[in-house]
Design a protein around this motif. Structure first.
Motif, PDB file in Angstrom:
ATOM      1  N   GLY A   1     -11.540   9.384   8.656  1.00 28.84           N
ATOM      2  CA  GLY A   1     -10.299   8.620   8.637  1.00 28.84           C
ATOM      3  C   GLY A   1     -10.323   7.504   7.612  1.00 28.84           C
ATOM      4  N   LEU A   2     -11.470   6.806   7.497  1.00 28.09           N
ATOM      5  CA  LEU A   2     -11.604   5.727   6.510  1.00 28.09           C
ATOM      6  C   LEU A   2     -11.578   6.271   5.087  1.00 28.09           C
ATOM      7  CD1 LEU A   2     -14.304   3.480   8.239  1.00 28.09           C
ATOM      8  CD2 LEU A   2     -11.921   2.883   7.772  1.00 28.09           C
ATOM      9  N   ILE A   3     -12.226   7.421   4.866  1.00 23.20           N
ATOM     10  CA  ILE A   3     -12.196   8.039   3.533  1.00 23.20           C
ATOM     11  C   ILE A   3     -10.760   8.341   3.133  1.00 23.20           C
ATOM     12  CG2 ILE A   3     -12.820  10.094   2.205  1.00 23.20           C
ATOM     13  CD1 ILE A   3     -15.407  10.241   3.837  1.00 23.20           C
ATOM     14  N   SER A   4     -10.003   8.922   4.038  1.00 16.71           N
ATOM     15  CA  SER A   4      -8.614   9.287   3.761  1.00 16.71           C
ATOM     16  C   SER A   4      -7.745   8.054   3.564  1.00 16.71           C
ATOM     17  CB  SER A   4      -8.071  10.140   4.905  1.00 16.71           C
ATOM     18  OG  SER A   4      -6.733  10.507   4.649  1.00 16.71           O
ATOM     19  N   ALA A   5      -7.892   7.067   4.448  1.00 13.47           N
ATOM     20  CA  ALA A   5      -7.035   5.870   4.405  1.00 13.47           C
ATOM     21  C   ALA A   5      -7.314   4.990   3.195  1.00 13.47           C
ATOM     22  CB  ALA A   5      -7.220   5.061   5.683  1.00 13.47           C
ATOM     23  N   SER A   6      -8.504   5.109   2.591  1.00 14.81           N
ATOM     24  CA  SER A   6      -8.858   4.248   1.449  1.00 14.81           C
ATOM     25  C   SER A   6      -7.915   4.425   0.273  1.00 14.81           C
ATOM     26  CB  SER A   6     -10.301   4.530   1.003  1.00 14.81           C
ATOM     27  OG  SER A   6     -10.440   5.872   0.547  1.00 14.81           O
ATOM     28  N   LEU A   7      -7.227   5.559   0.208  1.00 19.60           N
ATOM     29  CA  LEU A   7      -6.283   5.785  -0.885  1.00 19.60           C
ATOM     30  C   LEU A   7      -5.031   4.936  -0.733  1.00 19.60           C
ATOM     31  CD1 LEU A   7      -5.787   7.892  -3.352  1.00 19.60           C
ATOM     32  CD2 LEU A   7      -4.275   9.029  -1.720  1.00 19.60           C
ATOM     33  N   PHE A   8      -4.685   4.570   0.501  1.00 20.13           N
ATOM     34  CA  PHE A   8      -3.377   3.974   0.768  1.00 20.13           C
ATOM     35  C   PHE A   8      -3.382   2.446   0.839  1.00 20.13           C
ATOM     36  CE2 PHE A   8      -3.420   8.234   2.741  1.00 20.13           C
ATOM     37  CZ  PHE A   8      -2.455   8.822   1.933  1.00 20.13           C
TER      38      PHE A   8
ATOM     39  N   CYS B   1      -0.283  -3.767  -4.467  1.00 18.31           N
ATOM     40  CA  CYS B   1       0.036  -3.371  -5.843  1.00 18.31           C
ATOM     41  C   CYS B   1       1.506  -3.027  -6.022  1.00 18.31           C
ATOM     42  CB  CYS B   1      -0.840  -2.193  -6.255  1.00 18.31           C
ATOM     43  SG  CYS B   1      -2.578  -2.625  -6.475  1.00 18.31           S
ATOM     44  N   ALA B   2       2.145  -2.533  -4.983  1.00 19.78           N
ATOM     45  CA  ALA B   2       3.572  -2.212  -5.075  1.00 19.78           C
ATOM     46  C   ALA B   2       4.395  -3.465  -5.370  1.00 19.78           C
ATOM     47  CB  ALA B   2       4.045  -1.554  -3.770  1.00 19.78           C
ATOM     48  N   PHE B   3       4.062  -4.568  -4.698  1.00 24.12           N
ATOM     49  CA  PHE B   3       4.811  -5.818  -4.896  1.00 24.12           C
ATOM     50  C   PHE B   3       4.462  -6.463  -6.243  1.00 24.12           C
ATOM     51  CE2 PHE B   3       4.631  -5.293  -0.263  1.00 24.12           C
ATOM     52  CZ  PHE B   3       5.989  -5.337   0.024  1.00 24.12           C
ATOM     53  N   ILE B   4       3.206  -6.321  -6.664  1.00 22.65           N
ATOM     54  CA  ILE B   4       2.809  -6.843  -7.984  1.00 22.65           C
ATOM     55  C   ILE B   4       3.563  -6.091  -9.076  1.00 22.65           C
ATOM     56  CG2 ILE B   4       0.894  -7.088  -9.605  1.00 22.65           C
ATOM     57  CD1 ILE B   4      -0.963  -7.355  -7.144  1.00 22.65           C
TER      58      ILE B   4
ATOM     59  N   VAL C   1       4.336   1.820 -15.362  1.00 20.62           N
ATOM     60  CA  VAL C   1       3.998   3.235 -15.207  1.00 20.62           C
ATOM     61  C   VAL C   1       2.705   3.543 -15.942  1.00 20.62           C
ATOM     62  CG1 VAL C   1       4.722   5.593 -15.779  1.00 20.62           C
ATOM     63  CG2 VAL C   1       6.394   3.967 -14.865  1.00 20.62           C
ATOM     64  N   TRP C   2       2.571   3.040 -17.172  1.00 19.87           N
ATOM     65  CA  TRP C   2       1.360   3.289 -17.962  1.00 19.87           C
ATOM     66  C   TRP C   2       0.131   2.651 -17.320  1.00 19.87           C
ATOM     67  CZ3 TRP C   2       4.478   1.302 -22.721  1.00 19.87           C
ATOM     68  CH2 TRP C   2       5.395   2.290 -23.109  1.00 19.87           C
ATOM     69  N   PHE C   3       0.286   1.441 -16.831  1.00 23.79           N
ATOM     70  CA  PHE C   3      -0.840   0.749 -16.205  1.00 23.79           C
ATOM     71  C   PHE C   3      -1.294   1.499 -14.955  1.00 23.79           C
ATOM     72  CE2 PHE C   3      -2.494  -2.675 -13.350  1.00 23.79           C
ATOM     73  CZ  PHE C   3      -3.643  -2.967 -14.090  1.00 23.79           C
ATOM     74  N   GLY C   4      -0.341   1.923 -14.142  1.00 29.60           N
ATOM     75  CA  GLY C   4      -0.669   2.675 -12.938  1.00 29.60           C
ATOM     76  C   GLY C   4      -1.388   3.972 -13.263  1.00 29.60           C
ATOM     77  N   ALA C   5      -0.905   4.704 -14.268  1.00 31.19           N
ATOM     78  CA  ALA C   5      -1.540   5.964 -14.664  1.00 31.19           C
ATOM     79  C   ALA C   5      -2.959   5.736 -15.166  1.00 31.19           C
ATOM     80  CB  ALA C   5      -0.697   6.650 -15.738  1.00 31.19           C
TER      81      ALA C   5
ATOM     82  N   GLY D   1       0.254   2.706  -6.515  1.00 29.82           N
ATOM     83  CA  GLY D   1       1.163   1.650  -6.088  1.00 29.82           C
ATOM     84  C   GLY D   1       2.017   1.130  -7.225  1.00 29.82           C
ATOM     85  N   PHE D   2       1.416   1.005  -8.417  1.00 29.02           N
ATOM     86  CA  PHE D   2       2.167   0.557  -9.592  1.00 29.02           C
ATOM     87  C   PHE D   2       3.153   1.632 -10.055  1.00 29.02           C
ATOM     88  CE2 PHE D   2      -1.213  -2.555  -9.894  1.00 29.02           C
ATOM     89  CZ  PHE D   2      -0.585  -3.654 -10.452  1.00 29.02           C
ATOM     90  N   ALA D   3       2.656   2.869 -10.187  1.00 27.76           N
ATOM     91  CA  ALA D   3       3.481   3.933 -10.777  1.00 27.76           C
ATOM     92  C   ALA D   3       4.635   4.358  -9.879  1.00 27.76           C
ATOM     93  CB  ALA D   3       2.591   5.137 -11.096  1.00 27.76           C
TER      94      ALA D   3
END
Length: 519
Positions: free
Chosen positions: A71-78, A84-87, A101-105, A136-138
């Motif tokens: 569960g921790l391995i999976s959740a680490s992506l989120f 980062c979404a708000f930044i 978009v470029w920074f996120g990629a 989160g950025f992209a």
């Protein structure tokens, strides 16, 4: 909705009715393809984690993680996507859509390298966290930019296709895991992990030549540049094109109206009835993307298959690959129906279909668990496909496109930041809890998702308005109705935009042309 709202479709436009014969629209779609690849990483990861759990080499290297560790391995992506979404939203106000978009990629590429080349569980998880931060950025900027640069005739379908590219990633990942199953050593799992860089590399290469959002340019006083972009991509350079003139007038009028309302803060979502309705819909959709039963299948297909007696790695990876391809086809077909059937029928039909297929899945899984009926366990597989077919037809093409189009320009990336952050919170909790609950409750756990699906059927019916047939400026104002049902903002926008367009045409010695350009 007013019957004449799609008035842009009746205007003369300097484009070919067949987009593939039109240079401006071909380029427009090419850039849209690059932006759509921003969700490649998410689909790739979902299928990758399922595929890796079926690979003996990965299980041997990491000690066959399950329960809390898995569960921790999976959740680490989120988790990293939340801040980062708000930044991304804040930085995007100053830099425009494209740099975020470029920074996120770029972050996703770095994370994929750390993830695939590391030598411990810590580096594997760290790589996933970096990938999540880049996402989160992209994911905040890409759907907004896609909606804002796409030709009105193409916008509904291109916006709906956006999240279908989730399955381009999941399909490639699933088949790579299947193909490396018989490789010796750790490159059996490192190879599919490394291919996470493919999608973000395409994003950067393709969008380097993409235009900035005309809405962002108008907002920052660069009106001439905005007009040139609209003319180049929506009328092959013809500045006095009637459609371009209407778009430009609507953009300027809409941004002027938004500035008069001083909508510049997250608190503005709670200051008017329309804005509160918008953000509630956005939050509900964000949670729903992985809380309507798909999350458990996306990330934990391997444990599900084991629970119904399918334990062979070849069978598990093969089913995973087949499901990914099936999802890609059905989701793409669904995306092309958004303007034909409308958003509400797709939302409702998709969710109702998921509910009934989940009832059957739960019944079959229970029969296998209680009576050890192998045929009942095997029968779960086709119903997993049916369930996902229902999900793909509505819940894949609509979440990003619907949320983006119902938000006005000044609040669009703020709303999408809340969407991405809420989705990340929901996904992280969902993915952490799923393996624990599935291990403890087995088939009984499906009952939780049946209750959630019923809840969403009711919510969609009463609170999700139709947006079919409107420009993006008009769609964002559908929520702003007074107690009598009138929408003063929308009426003013349409009236002022058409008046400005006719004034421009009159000054150029031209009248309006009543000609419908078929898409």
């Amino acid at each position: 909705m007013p019957g004449g709202s799609a008035h842009y479709a009746t205007l003369q436009n300097n484009t070919n009715s067949k987009w593939w014969l039109d240079p401006g629209m071909r380029t427009n779609i090419y850039h849209g393809f690059g932006l759509c690849m921003c969700v490649y990483y998410l689909g790739y990861d979902a299928s990758l984690l399922t595929g890796l759990q079926s690979l003996p080499q990965w299980n041997k290297f990491f000690g066959s993680p399950s329960g809390t560790k898995l569960g921790l391995i999976s959740a680490s992506l989120f988790f990293p996507a939340i801040p980062c979404a708000f930044i991304s939203d804040k930085l995007g106000e100053y830099t425009g859509r494209r740099p975020q978009v470029w920074f996120g990629a770029t972050l996703i590429i770095i994370g994929a390298l750390v993830n695939s080349l590391g030598h411990s569980l810590g580096t594997f998880v760290a790589g996933r966290a970096i990938i999540g931060a880049g996402g989160g950025f992209a994911k905040v900027m890409a759907p907004s930019l896609l909606q804002e640069i796409t030709h009105p005739r193409l916008r509904p379908i291109m916006a709906a296709v956006f999240y279908c590219f989730y399955y381009t990633g999941s399909t490639l990942s699933a088949w790579l895991c299947f193909g490396t199953l018989h490789m010796k050593g750790n490159w059996a799992w490192r190879t599919p992990s490394l291919f996470q860089i493919f999608g973000p590399l395409l994003v950067i290469v393709i969008t380097l030549t993409a235009p900035e959002s005309p809405r962002w340019l108008v907002k920052h006083g660069k009106k001439d540049q905005a007009m040139q972009i609209l003319a180049k991509y929506h009328a092959n350079g013809k500045v006095d094109d009637p459609l371009v003139q209407l778009e430009y007038s609507e953009i300027c009028t809409a941004i002027e109206l938004e500035e008069q309302s001083n909508q510049v803060s997250y608190l503005d979502f709670f200051r008017t009835r329309g804005n509160f309705h918008r953000i509630m819909v956005v939050i509900l959709i964000a949670f729903g993307t992985n809380w309507v039963g798909n999350g458990i299948v996306s990330y934990y297909l391997s444990p599900i298959l084991k629970s119904i007696g399918i334990t062979s790695p070849v069978q598990q990876t093969g089913i995973n690959a087949g499901l990914a391809m099936f999802n890609l086809v059905v989701a793409t077909v669904g995306a092309f129906q958004v303007e034909r059937f409308g958003r509400r029928p797709l939302w409702l039909g998709s969710t109702i279909g998921m509910f009934f297929s989940y009832v059957i899945i739960m019944a079959l899984a229970a029969t296998f668990a209680i009576k050890h009926n192998k045929h009942a366990g095997t029968a779960v597989v086709p119903f997993l496909f049916i369930f996902y077919g229902c999900y793909d037809f509505g819940w894949t093409p609509l979440p990003y496109s619907y949320c983006t189009e119902i938000l006005p320009f000044n609040m669009r990336t703020k709303g999408m930041a809340i969407f991405v952050a809420t989705q990340a919170v929901g996904n992280a909790f969902n993915q952490f809890v799923n393996p624990i609950a599935l291990k403890a409750l087995v088939w009984k756990y499906y009952g939780v998702y049946l209750a959630i699906q019923l809840f969403y059927i009711v919510i969609i019916y009463f609170f999700f308005p139709e947006t079919k047939g409107h420009t993006i400026e008009e769609v964002s104002m559908i929520f702003d109705r007074d107690s009598s049902g009138r929408n003063a903002k929308l009426e003013k926008l349409e009236a002022e935009a058409i008046a400005d367009m006719h004034a421009d045409n009159a000054s150029a010695g031209k009248g309006s042309v009543d000609h419908r350009e078929s898409a």
